[in-house]
Scaffold this motif. Structure first.
Motif, mmCIF file in Angstrom:
data_model
loop_
_atom_site.group_PDB
_atom_site.id
_atom_site.type_symbol
_atom_site.label_atom_id
_atom_site.label_comp_id
_atom_site.label_asym_id
_atom_site.label_seq_id
_atom_site.Cartn_x
_atom_site.Cartn_y
_atom_site.Cartn_z
ATOM 1 N N ARG A 117 -3.294 15.720 -39.695
ATOM 2 C CA ARG A 117 -4.071 17.179 -40.236
ATOM 3 C C ARG A 117 -4.558 17.034 -41.238
ATOM 4 O O ARG A 117 -5.862 17.242 -41.973
ATOM 5 C CB ARG A 117 -3.705 18.323 -40.245
ATOM 6 N N PHE A 118 -3.572 16.735 -42.433
ATOM 7 C CA PHE A 118 -4.067 16.734 -44.090
ATOM 8 C C PHE A 118 -5.110 15.873 -43.807
ATOM 9 O O PHE A 118 -5.860 15.554 -44.894
ATOM 10 C CB PHE A 118 -2.621 16.669 -45.054
ATOM 11 N N GLU A 120 -7.022 14.169 -42.159
ATOM 12 C CA GLU A 120 -9.241 14.662 -41.543
ATOM 13 C C GLU A 120 -8.880 13.877 -41.031
ATOM 14 O O GLU A 120 -9.806 13.514 -41.070
ATOM 15 C CB GLU A 120 -9.454 15.281 -42.730
ATOM 16 N N ARG A 123 -9.502 14.188 -34.687
ATOM 17 C CA ARG A 123 -8.892 14.981 -34.128
ATOM 18 C C ARG A 123 -8.231 13.964 -32.339
ATOM 19 O O ARG A 123 -7.617 13.692 -31.637
ATOM 20 C CB ARG A 123 -9.736 16.198 -32.761
ATOM 21 N N MET B 1 -9.104 20.168 -45.394
ATOM 22 C CA MET B 1 -8.168 19.884 -43.699
ATOM 23 C C MET B 1 -9.575 20.196 -43.785
ATOM 24 O O MET B 1 -9.690 20.916 -43.675
ATOM 25 C CB MET B 1 -6.655 20.827 -43.900
ATOM 26 N N ILE B 2 -9.757 20.513 -42.234
ATOM 27 C CA ILE B 2 -10.801 21.186 -40.640
ATOM 28 C C ILE B 2 -10.480 22.000 -40.233
ATOM 29 O O ILE B 2 -9.430 22.620 -40.167
ATOM 30 C CB ILE B 2 -11.608 19.481 -39.803
ATOM 31 N N GLN B 4 -10.252 23.542 -37.856
ATOM 32 C CA GLN B 4 -9.992 23.862 -37.033
ATOM 33 C C GLN B 4 -8.682 23.064 -36.375
ATOM 34 O O GLN B 4 -7.596 24.198 -36.365
ATOM 35 C CB GLN B 4 -10.669 22.807 -35.671
ATOM 36 N N ASP B 5 -8.249 22.835 -37.199
ATOM 37 C CA ASP B 5 -6.634 22.122 -38.053
ATOM 38 C C ASP B 5 -5.548 23.907 -38.708
ATOM 39 O O ASP B 5 -4.611 24.015 -38.796
ATOM 40 C CB ASP B 5 -6.155 21.047 -38.777
ATOM 41 N N GLU B 8 -5.398 26.247 -35.968
ATOM 42 C CA GLU B 8 -4.266 26.113 -35.139
ATOM 43 C C GLU B 8 -2.820 25.776 -35.798
ATOM 44 O O GLU B 8 -2.312 26.798 -35.221
ATOM 45 C CB GLU B 8 -4.817 24.508 -34.956
ATOM 46 N N LEU B 9 -2.907 25.894 -37.821
ATOM 47 C CA LEU B 9 -1.761 25.632 -37.771
ATOM 48 C C LEU B 9 -1.397 27.037 -37.976
ATOM 49 O O LEU B 9 -0.508 27.944 -38.315
ATOM 50 C CB LEU B 9 -1.326 25.052 -39.216
#
Ligand SMILES: Nc1ncnc2c1ncn2[C@@H]1O[C@H](COP(=O)(O)OP(=O)(O)O)[C@@H](O)[C@H]1O
Ligand SMILES: [Mg+2]
Lengths: 236, 435
Positions: A117-118, A120, A123, B1-2, B4-5, B8-9
């Motif tokens: 996630r970090f 990027e 997904r 970070m995007i 959506q993430d 979510e987090l």
């Protein structure tokens, strides 16, 4: 020296880290210089409080030098701003700890997804990547488990999988077997050796167990009172 | 970070401290509800007041008179009466043609004798323009309004009807006779004659309230007939003598014209145009200006009171997030070790604050709306008991709904600034050492 640079993964030059506590200055790391070649398995030894963790944190880009410089994978950490250091931690180094440091409220899969996630990472392929990483450490059947539901050895293997998520070239391990019994410790050490030998990841492992260093490391750095007192290279 | 993430987090973190976050979110909801409730009340009251005043016809009306008649009035010293033209039929046509003008009616009033059932009463009769039918007082008429602008019909003041019959409702549909002085053109332009006339009218309605109008405020008429009927009757009026002694009597002039607009929105323009025609014009528009100011201040005060609860809620957000930072010290250290930047950590806390703001805002608007419905319901039960018609004192416009939610998110994010900065500043080495 110059023909060596390409082969050097980690280089410290007169690296120092002092802490000021009121009037007193704690010299946690003082004037340390060494280098570790690419693909090498090295150990950092020394008694408790000798500055091993401090040095490792400096190499990991989690802490900042008081003086000197550190170059990892050709990049000088002392000149980087905090954003660049975060990027460096994300992509160039992986870190594992004595106490595993898995997020206890997350499943193993979620823990391993964090660095993705970090970074990027798209997904779409992410879950597959997580499963691949878990399979490599033999934990694919534990993906949905929380860390507390696992043995210490399993937790450390999950932590290694997480550290490798973004394909770092350097793995820094701070007493990775310190909290494990000998059988689990053995498993973790075998895994680290495989990573080093099969994937060419440079490993620097902190330990206070000289026999472990002797068995696995080609190079051993010995610290005492913040200083590097000796460097021992095993015969080829 | 995007993004959506991030969310979510944030959602995951909030689920992990479900009770605490739910309570904080409820706090925001209550704050937003109080803000929405207060502002809805302000907006509702304003709408109610506007509606009432508009129905009175006050703001749809401009009164026009010639400045020639003001020569002796000291307060109009700057009116330059000599420049003002005569308020005659030409002027009336010109004013009728202005945009937004619905009807231009002269003030017609005269003293007359009203015969009914063998008794006679001396009283003031006045013309009532067709446009008056939309006025509140006329809407509440007992019976009906004039069937046409030229009908031979009268509306009576209820008190006056009582003089005619102790049971005033009984006079509806009956006929009365009006005896009046009729002005007739004289042999020369410098004279006219007056003759007594009689005319029969059917009583069609009773008025409880005085209809709105210019001079009627000063001298209250008791009997109302359609203005056009009154004009056709050529009623002798007090201004007629004044006109006669003037240097150039000539054609008929009006002492005052009442200009009725399609809506209050035209009043300002019409007033302006009439003044450019060198007539004197007056409307009650200035009164609406101060009323609008009053409601702006009222809304502001209600808004400040409503915001107090939200301010308290924002402190709860600060508290909740600081607790989260302390509790998740190690987790923040881990995230940084895995490559999260200071900005990522900051954004994560902002995302949590914004999520609480969004959910709290949405819940709050719903809650505020329910409170409003309840108060409306209560008020209308009371009004019903008092035999008054139901009123909508509570209005929640869509803009307020959106605005309140956006405001809640904004306040929450502002509340998150300090905790987020604290989380971002956290030293990962210390956080990971800590056990
Ligand atoms: N934040 C700090 N402030 C003051 N002293 C510190 C801090 N961090 C570490 N030290 C000191 O630096 C020395 C080295 O610590 P550390 O690197 O953790 O040793 P090791 O990992 O070899 O046991 C110790 O004496 C420790 O007390
Ligand atoms: Mg240590």
């Amino acid at each position: 020296m110059s023909e060596q640079t390409g082969a050097v993964a980690i280089e410290a030059r007169a690296a120092s880290r002092f802490y000021t506590m009121g009037e007193a200055t704690v010299r946690a790391v003082e004037d340390v210089s060494f280098h570790i070649n690419r693909g090498e398995f090295a150990a950092l030894l020394g008694p408790s409080g000798s500055g091993k963790s401090t040095l490792l944190n400096l190499l990991a880009g989690l802490d900042r030098l008081t003086a000197g410089s550190i170059v990892v994978a050709g990049r000088d950490l002392s000149t980087m701003d905090s954003e660049a250091l975060a990027r460096y931690r994300r992509l160039t180094v992986g870190m594992i700890f004595q106490s595993f440091n898995l997020v206890p409220t997350m499943t193993l899969a979620d823990n391993i997804e964090l660095p993705l996630r970090f970074a990027e990472t798209a997904r779409a392929g992410r879950r597959d990547r997580v499963m691949e990483l878990l399979t490599n450490v033999g934990l694919s059947h534990r993906a949905g488990h929380k860390p507390t539901e696992l043995s210490g050895g399993e937790q450390q293997r999950a932590a290694i999988a997480r550290a490798l998520a973004n394909n770092p070239s350097v793995l820094l391990a701070d007493e990775p077997t310190g909290n494990l019994d000998s059988r689990n410790g053995q498993e973790v050490m075998t895994l680290l050796r495989d990573l080093n030998q099969k994937m060419g990841v440079t490993v620097l492992m902190v330990t206070h167990d000289p026999s472990l260093a002797e068995r696995y490391a080609r190079k051993s750095l010995h610290m005492a009172d913040g200083r590097l007192v000796s460097t021992v290279e095993a015969a080829q | 970070m995007i993004r959506q993430d991030l969310f979510e987090l944030a959602a995951r973190n909030m689920r992990n401290a479900r009770l605490r976050n739910a309570l904080t979110t409820m706090g925001i909801a209550v704050g937003v509800a109080s803000l929405v409730a207060m502002l809805s009340l302000g907006i509702g009251l304003q709408g109610f007041a506007n509606h009432q005043l508009m129905k009175s016809g006050m703001f749809q009306t401009v009164f026009v008179s010639s400045r020639q008649d003001m020569r002796n009035m000291e307060e109009n010293a700057d009116a330059k009466p000599e420049e003002s033209p005569a308020l005659n039929d030409d002027a009336r046509k010109q004013i009728s043609a202005l945009p937004g003008v619905e009807e231009v009616a002269p003030e017609v009033r005269a003293m007359s004798e009203v015969d009914f059932g063998g008794k006679s009463n001396f009283t003031l009769i006045a013309g009532l323009p067709q446009s008056a039918r939309e006025e509140d007082s006329i809407e509440k008429v007992k019976g009906r309004f004039f069937s046409s602008p030229t009908a031979d019909e009268v509306l009576l003041q209820r008190d006056f009807a009582k003089k005619l019959d102790p049971n005033p409702d009984a006079v509806l549909g009956k006929t009365l006779t009006v005896r009046y002085a009729q002005r007739q053109s004289g042999d020369t332009s410098s004279s006219f004659s007056i003759e007594r006339k009689e005319k029969q009218f059917v009583i069609v309605g009773l008025l409880d309230e005085e209809p709105f109008g210019g001079m009627r405020m000063i001298s209250r008429a008791r009997v109302f007939i359609p203005t056009q009927t009154a004009e056709a009757m050529n009623l002798m009026q007090p201004a007629d003598t004044q006109q006669l002694v003037r240097s150039s009597p000539g054609a008929r002039t009006y002492s005052m014209l009442t200009v009725r607009m399609k809506s209050a929105a035209y009043a300002e323009k019409v007033e302006e145009s009439v003044k450019q025609m060198h007539f004197s014009a007056y409307s009650y528009l200035d009164a609406t200006k101060s009323m609008r100011r009053f409601f702006a201040v009222l809304d502001m005060f209600l808004g400040i009171f409503g915001s107090l609860a939200l301010a308290v809620a924002s402190l709860a957000i600060v508290n909740t997030l600081i607790m989260a930072v302390l509790e998740r010290r190690r987790e923040i250290g881990i995230m940084k070790a895995l490559g999260a930047s200071d900005a990522d950590v900051k954004k994560l806390f902002f995302a949590e604050a914004a999520t609480m703001g969004l959910i709290g805002g949405a819940l709050g608007v719903t809650l505020g709306w329910l409170i409003g419905r309840a108060i409306n319901f209560g008020t209308n039960i009371y009004l019903h008991k008092m035999k008054m018609p139901a009123e909508n004192l509570w209005t929640v416009p869509p803009l307020l709904v959106v605005g309140a939610i956006v405001f809640a998110v904004l306040v929450s994010v502002l509340a998150g600034i300090y905790p987020a900065a604290r989380a971002a500043k956290l030293d990962p080495v210390q956080a990971l050492r800590y056990e």
